[in-house]
Each structure stands twice: as C-alpha cells, then as structure tokens.
Enzyme design. Sequence first.
Site, PDB file in Angstrom:
ATOM      1  N   ASP A  59     -38.317  27.690  19.643  1.00  0.00           N
ATOM      2  CA  ASP A  59     -37.671  29.040  18.916  1.00  0.00           C
ATOM      3  C   ASP A  59     -36.888  28.373  17.947  1.00  0.00           C
ATOM      4  O   ASP A  59     -36.045  27.383  18.611  1.00  0.00           O
ATOM      5  CB  ASP A  59     -37.529  29.910  20.143  1.00  0.00           C
ATOM      6  CG  ASP A  59     -37.092  31.858  19.410  1.00  0.00           C
ATOM      7  OD1 ASP A  59     -37.626  32.238  19.397  1.00  0.00           O
ATOM      8  OD2 ASP A  59     -35.836  31.587  18.381  1.00  0.00           O
ATOM      9  N   ASN A 117     -42.230  41.140  22.955  1.00  0.00           N
ATOM     10  CA  ASN A 117     -41.978  42.250  23.017  1.00  0.00           C
ATOM     11  C   ASN A 117     -42.273  42.842  21.887  1.00  0.00           C
ATOM     12  O   ASN A 117     -43.201  42.509  21.076  1.00  0.00           O
ATOM     13  CB  ASN A 117     -40.365  42.038  22.249  1.00  0.00           C
ATOM     14  CG  ASN A 117     -39.093  41.433  22.732  1.00  0.00           C
ATOM     15  OD1 ASN A 117     -38.991  41.682  23.394  1.00  0.00           O
ATOM     16  ND2 ASN A 117     -38.854  40.477  21.934  1.00  0.00           N
ATOM     17  N   GLN A 151     -39.192  43.502  18.889  1.00  0.00           N
ATOM     18  CA  GLN A 151     -40.457  42.768  17.926  1.00  0.00           C
ATOM     19  C   GLN A 151     -39.873  42.359  16.848  1.00  0.00           C
ATOM     20  O   GLN A 151     -39.908  43.288  16.127  1.00  0.00           O
ATOM     21  CB  GLN A 151     -41.587  43.460  18.565  1.00  0.00           C
ATOM     22  CG  GLN A 151     -42.616  41.982  17.549  1.00  0.00           C
ATOM     23  CD  GLN A 151     -43.903  42.456  17.807  1.00  0.00           C
ATOM     24  OE1 GLN A 151     -44.450  43.809  18.396  1.00  0.00           O
ATOM     25  NE2 GLN A 151     -45.375  41.784  17.501  1.00  0.00           N
ATOM     26  N   HIS A 199     -46.535  36.796  20.618  1.00  0.00           N
ATOM     27  CA  HIS A 199     -46.089  35.703  21.856  1.00  0.00           C
ATOM     28  C   HIS A 199     -45.345  36.245  22.362  1.00  0.00           C
ATOM     29  O   HIS A 199     -44.447  37.278  22.516  1.00  0.00           O
ATOM     30  CB  HIS A 199     -45.035  34.666  20.011  1.00  0.00           C
ATOM     31  CG  HIS A 199     -43.825  36.145  19.527  1.00  0.00           C
ATOM     32  ND1 HIS A 199     -44.709  36.992  18.472  1.00  0.00           N
ATOM     33  CD2 HIS A 199     -43.191  36.006  19.869  1.00  0.00           C
ATOM     34  CE1 HIS A 199     -43.145  37.730  18.589  1.00  0.00           C
ATOM     35  NE2 HIS A 199     -42.588  37.308  18.806  1.00  0.00           N
ATOM     36  N   HIS A 205     -42.329  34.985  24.559  1.00  0.00           N
ATOM     37  CA  HIS A 205     -40.551  34.137  24.897  1.00  0.00           C
ATOM     38  C   HIS A 205     -40.744  33.413  26.309  1.00  0.00           C
ATOM     39  O   HIS A 205     -41.242  34.188  27.373  1.00  0.00           O
ATOM     40  CB  HIS A 205     -40.094  34.899  25.201  1.00  0.00           C
ATOM     41  CG  HIS A 205     -39.246  35.410  23.304  1.00  0.00           C
ATOM     42  ND1 HIS A 205     -38.577  34.513  22.830  1.00  0.00           N
ATOM     43  CD2 HIS A 205     -40.113  36.823  23.010  1.00  0.00           C
ATOM     44  CE1 HIS A 205     -38.568  35.384  21.556  1.00  0.00           C
ATOM     45  NE2 HIS A 205     -39.345  36.683  21.806  1.00  0.00           N
TER      46      HIS A 205
HETATM   47  P1  AMP Z   1     -39.046  39.167  18.786  1.00  0.00           P
HETATM   48  O1  AMP Z   1     -38.110  39.071  17.764  1.00  0.00           O
HETATM   49  O2  AMP Z   1     -39.889  38.621  19.795  1.00  0.00           O
HETATM   50  O3  AMP Z   1     -40.545  39.170  17.792  1.00  0.00           O
HETATM   51  O4  AMP Z   1     -39.246  37.288  18.556  1.00  0.00           O
HETATM   52  C1  AMP Z   1     -39.041  36.335  17.153  1.00  0.00           C
HETATM   53  C2  AMP Z   1     -38.653  34.794  17.196  1.00  0.00           C
HETATM   54  O5  AMP Z   1     -39.377  34.427  16.497  1.00  0.00           O
HETATM   55  C3  AMP Z   1     -36.997  35.154  17.328  1.00  0.00           C
HETATM   56  O6  AMP Z   1     -36.440  34.562  18.668  1.00  0.00           O
HETATM   57  C4  AMP Z   1     -36.777  34.039  15.626  1.00  0.00           C
HETATM   58  O7  AMP Z   1     -35.973  32.819  16.505  1.00  0.00           O
HETATM   59  C5  AMP Z   1     -38.181  33.070  16.594  1.00  0.00           C
HETATM   60  N1  AMP Z   1     -38.302  32.688  14.690  1.00  0.00           N
HETATM   61  C6  AMP Z   1     -38.471  33.664  13.532  1.00  0.00           C
HETATM   62  N2  AMP Z   1     -39.576  32.512  13.005  1.00  0.00           N
HETATM   63  C7  AMP Z   1     -39.615  31.414  13.228  1.00  0.00           C
HETATM   64  C8  AMP Z   1     -39.460  30.387  13.352  1.00  0.00           C
HETATM   65  N3  AMP Z   1     -39.823  29.785  11.651  1.00  0.00           N
HETATM   66  N4  AMP Z   1     -39.389  28.868  13.789  1.00  0.00           N
HETATM   67  C9  AMP Z   1     -39.474  29.114  15.278  1.00  0.00           C
HETATM   68  N5  AMP Z   1     -38.401  30.374  15.369  1.00  0.00           N
HETATM   69  C10 AMP Z   1     -39.248  31.161  14.908  1.00  0.00           C
END
Ligand code: AMP
Length: 136
Positions: A32, A88, A95, A101, A103
Amino acid sequence: MKKDDCIFCKLANGDIPTNTIYEDDDFRVFLDAAPATKGHCLIVPKEHFDNLEQLDDETAAKVFPLARKMMKLLKEKLSWDGFNVMQNNGTVAGQTVFHFHTHLIPRYKDDGQDFNMKPSEPAEGELEAVLKEIVS
Ligand code: AMP
Ligand code: ZN
C-alpha cells in the site's frame, strides 16, 4: 476485463510499476502506498470488479488462501504480532478505490493503529427484530 480509467487495473496488470511482493495469473499483491503499518499490502485481482458484491465466486474463493499465504510470508519476514484482513465496500464503509481489493495489515505491539469496532448495547428486543427482518 480491465476498466480503462481504473488505477488498480493498471497496477494489478503491471501497466504501472508497483512494489509487488507476489503475482500469479489472477492477482498481484503489492505494498500500500500509504501503509497503516509496516508491510501493509493489498491483494488485487487482475480482472476488474468494483467490490465484493460484484466479484465472481471463482475469484472470491482464491482470496483467502492467498491471504493466508501472504500472512505466512509476512510472518517469516517481518515477524508480526497480529494481523488484520480488511475489505471495504462503498464510500460509507471506507472504500476509496473502486476496484475490489483486500488489505493485509500486519500488526505489531504498540503500532499505534486501531481498527477496533465500537460495540453498542442493543435495546430489549432489538436483536430479535433484526433477525426477523433478515430471516423471514
Ligand atoms: P480502500 O480505502 O479500502 O479503498 O483502500 C484503498 C487503498 O489503496 C488505500 O490504503 C490507499 O493507500 C491505497 N492506494 C491508493 N492508490 C495506490 C497506489 N497507487 N499504490 C498503492 N496503494 C494505493
Ligand atoms: Zn479496475
């Protein structure tokens, strides 16, 4: 199928480089970009699904075995003390990227994170009423 304007489609399929810790035909697991803890990573399918509701059963069935595999790898390499698996769905649920995805969040004593739910005390009859709503 990939979705043109989806960042995770590009990351999962290698169109944009990532800090990948694992890849197979169906998934990429990468760090992440804004980690909650050391080793926080995401299991991302190469195919686009908006969320868990849209995910097909075949892909869904592969997520937990892969989560376990990554847990073991991270235990070996980072010696975590605990582990959260989070997923999420929808803005209200936190989300922010609308490509399914999962975590993987290694936890360490005193890591300062807190994903604990706030428990409530249901009123008399509340649980029974909810049960009736769901199972009827
Ligand atoms: P969610 O809030 O469950 O949709 O999680 C999205 C996650 O994606 C967050 O923890 C972000 O930090 C992560 N994220 C967003 N863009 C990137 C990226 N380009 N590379 C790696 N992680 C990312
Ligand atoms: Zn996508």
